[in-house]
Design an enzyme around this catalytic site. Structure first.
Site, PDB file in Angstrom:
ATOM      1  N   GLU B  47       0.876  -1.056   0.159  1.00  0.00           N
ATOM      2  CA  GLU B  47      -0.258   0.081  -0.216  1.00  0.00           C
ATOM      3  C   GLU B  47       0.941   1.022   0.025  1.00  0.00           C
ATOM      4  OE1 GLU B  47      -2.895  -0.972   3.539  1.00  0.00           O
ATOM      5  OE2 GLU B  47      -3.426   1.461   2.843  1.00  0.00           O
ATOM      6  N   ASP B  58      -5.643   9.184   9.942  1.00  0.00           N
ATOM      7  CA  ASP B  58      -4.309   8.710  10.259  1.00  0.00           C
ATOM      8  C   ASP B  58      -3.930   9.066  11.192  1.00  0.00           C
ATOM      9  OD1 ASP B  58      -3.346   6.904   8.508  1.00  0.00           O
ATOM     10  OD2 ASP B  58      -3.407   8.841   7.074  1.00  0.00           O
TER      11      ASP B  58
END
Lengths: 401, 260
Positions: B47, B58
């Site tokens: 990824e 995040d």
């Protein structure tokens, strides 16, 4: 408060005002935002909610706030100037109109923990206040830079029992405080309600906050009828960071084309100086904090650090309603530099005995640019008082002479 | 039409390891060497994070790596230029791009999908792309370029919504292990988390499942993989790269520490 949705200035079912709005959120926030979207209109329209909200606005916030004819300012600008005194609200700014409404909403949603972001600290104080009133846990995210330039508000929030988290990521201002609040919400999806302080964020927040702030323009119409014999002014002027006070001041005039709506942004050191927060000029369509709106960004879509002397206007976007008002031509945008805002602080203080917040001073500084005539009625939303900015005012004392 | 992601799951079936890293981190030109090293060391999927200034889903570790990557000069133009040579070096490894919508919107969604497809990218993970926006605005573009969307599922995602996501992709479903952003500590009681994993496992979904968020070592990888088809590691790998003098060597060592 408006509970109908007929105007082109109301969001559609997916939360769009024209091309702006929507709900661009990670799946982690979907259940929260969806729950709010499904329920907010129903809760706001509930007579029991309305009774409690109106009672708190009256007895706790101190509404209606006066509409004051500013005669000396009027003489100075050769027009008829009225100040909507949101600075007289409990906690010193319009922000509390929204937090009172949202805390009641949060209770009805069964939430027990409140989070908020704040720039200048006005929204943080307003949130900490209603959490104290309702006995709810309160965590306020504030950029570290802002905790330093708005110290009295940090102390007020702590005194009210809130936990203030100084955010050290990014530019350490409002944008980053908002990021951290969203992350908190992602981490606490079940028990927590996020009280957003402006008309930004994913749908339904822009509409929810605009409705809760619309009490400002609702009162303006009644008060204008009493004072000048007509409900509609010629100009309504308000400062815009995210744009909550402007949304509230414009709300009941949106469908009245004879009323000129003027949104005033912070130009910082100058629009093209590289130190500015004038989103309507410098922004392009993009996604920030869950909605598609005008946004200050580079060619690669990275969000640009804004700058303003005023912590409350130091934000790289504007609410999607305002982006639409600008794009559709319904509102006119004016940008005011730091030094002109400071001049306006001195002028309002000396001429009217009212020390305005730095944010509000930007709206006052636009008076000279309106082009209003002697018979025109101009209403300025005096969104907050300047006590919190005294340290800044002392620092620039030479400019305030 | 089978794709590299489906083939990877068909070949291995379980314990698939998906490793995330931020493009342009730790150095601007580490992207291709890291993809090669991860593949050689045995990562099953990779990824590639497209750095963004304000990555909401995040945590601090990935945000910091994004800041460094942006300061290094990474952007989508540079990334696609780097990825031009990737398929010659790793012909079979499924590659996914992960990132936020705003940079893609500025680049242009169709132009982005075309460039991704030309580089040999197989799937896209865009956490702030809502399902309804995907279906109404972008599904046809993704299909045109044969790019598989990957949707996130949380403990709060309703079953019918999960079923619906399952019909919209031929890649895998990304089970977020619990409340929080990437790299956070797993604060949930173990039984609660496992009940959630098993509930999803019992839904007879078309697509395989990978568990992510808070997975960082061999033990947590094994535990997660036992409840799904494998797991995703991001923040822990970024931390392993942080001060490494030789990023590809650190990547090999990291993957080996998870798998062996």
């Amino acid at each position: 408060m408006n509970t109908t949705t007929t105007s082109q200035f109301q969001p559609n079912a997916r939360g769009y005002y024209g091309e702006f709005g929507g709900a661009f959120i990670p799946e982690m926030l979907y259940p929260n935002v969806e729950e709010l979207r499904e329920q907010y209109l129903q809760i706001l329209a509930d007579p029991a909610f309305q009774a409690e909200y109106q009672q708190l606005l009256r007895d706790y916030v101190g509404r209606p706030t006066p509409l004051f004819e500013a005669k000396r300012l009027s003489a100075r600008y050769n027009t008829r100037i009225y100040l909507k005194r949101e600075d007289l609200c409990h906690t010193g700014a319009h922000k509390v109109n929204n937090t009172v409404g949202q805390i009641l909403l949060a209770k009805r949603l069964g939430k027990t923990r409140i989070i908020a972001e704040t720039g200048a600290g006005q929204h943080g104080v307003a949130t900490a206040t209603v959490c104290a009133l309702m006995g709810m846990e309160c965590i306020v995210y504030m950029g570290k830079t802002d905790t330093e330039r708005q110290k009295p508000n940090v102390e007020r929030m702590r005194l009210l029992g809130a936990k203030v988290v100084a955010v050290t990521s990014g530019s350490q201002t409002l944008k980053d405080a908002t990021n951290e609040a969203i992350r908190d919400w992602i981490s606490n999806p079940v028990d927590t309600h996020y009280i957003i302080g402006s008309v930004v964020g994913p749908h339904p927040y822009p509409d929810l906050v605009a409705r809760l702030q619309s009490v400002i323009s609702e009162e303006m119409r009644k008060q204008l009828l009493e004072k000048v014999g007509r409900e509609l002014p010629d100009y309504v002027v308000a400062c815009v960071g995210g744009g909550s006070n402007a949304a509230g001041a414009f709300y009941h005039f949106l469908d009245e084309p004879s009323v000129q709506l003027v949104a005033v942004e912070a130009a910082g050191h100058g629009i093209h100086s590289g130190h500015s927060a004038a989103t309507s000029v410098l922004g392009t369509p993009g996604i920030i904090h869950g909605s598609r709106t005008l946004l200050m960004q580079d060619e690669h879509g990275q969000i640009t650090e804004p700058y303003s002397i005023s912590a409350g206007l130091d934000y790289p976007g504007i609410g999607p309603l305002h982006a639409y008002l600008g794009a559709s031509g319904r509102a006119r945008f004016i940008s005011i530099k730091d030094e002109d805002a400071l001049t306006a602080v001195a002028e309002c203080s000396r001429l009217e005995g009212i020390i305005p917040a730095l944010e509000t001073a930007h709206a006052l500084a636009a008076l000279g640019q309106l082009g209003a005539g002697p018979d025109d009625v101009v209403v300025i939303n005096l969104s907050g008082r300047g006590d919190k900015d005294l340290e800044t005012y002392m620092k620039y004392a030479d400019k305030l002479k | 039409m089978p794709n590299r992601i489906q083939e990877a799951f068909a070949k291995k079936g379980q314990n698939l390891l998906n490793v995330y890293f931020t493009a342009g981190y730790p150095k601007l030109h580490d992207t291709i060497p890291l993809i090669e090293a991860l593949t050689e060391a045995g990562a099953d999927l990779i990824e590639i994070g497209m750095p963004f200034s304000d990555p909401l889903a995040d945590g601090p570790v990935i945000q910091q790596s994004s800041s460094v990557a942006l300061a290094n000069g990474m952007n989508l133009y540079v990334l696609f230029d780097q990825l031009k040579e990737v398929r010659a070096k790793v012909p079979d490894t499924p590659l996914l791009l992960m990132g936020y919508l705003n940079p893609i919107m500025q680049f242009g969604m169709e132009k982005f999908c075309q460039a991704a497809a030309e580089a040999g990218v197989d799937g896209l993970i865009l956490p702030d792309l809502p399902l309804v926006e995907y279906e109404q605005e972008y599904q046809s573009i993704f299909k045109k370029y044969n790019l598989q969307p990957v949707f996130l599922i949380t403990p709060q995602t309703a079953p019918q919504r999960i079923q619906h996501m399952d019909t919209l992709t031929d890649a895998f479903l990304y089970l977020v292990s619990g409340p929080g952003t990437t790299g956070g500590a797993n604060t949930q009681a173990e039984g609660v988390q496992e009940a959630y994993f098993e509930r999803i496992a019992g839904m007879n979904l078309r697509n395989p499942r990978l568990i992510g968020f808070g997975i960082g070592d061999k033990a947590s990888f094994k535990r997660a993989a036992s409840h799904a088809h494998g797991a995703i590691i991001g923040s822990a790998f970024i931390r392993a790269l942080e001060d490494a003098p030789d990023a590809p060597a650190a990547a090999k060592q990291f993957v080996s520490s998870i798998l062996h």
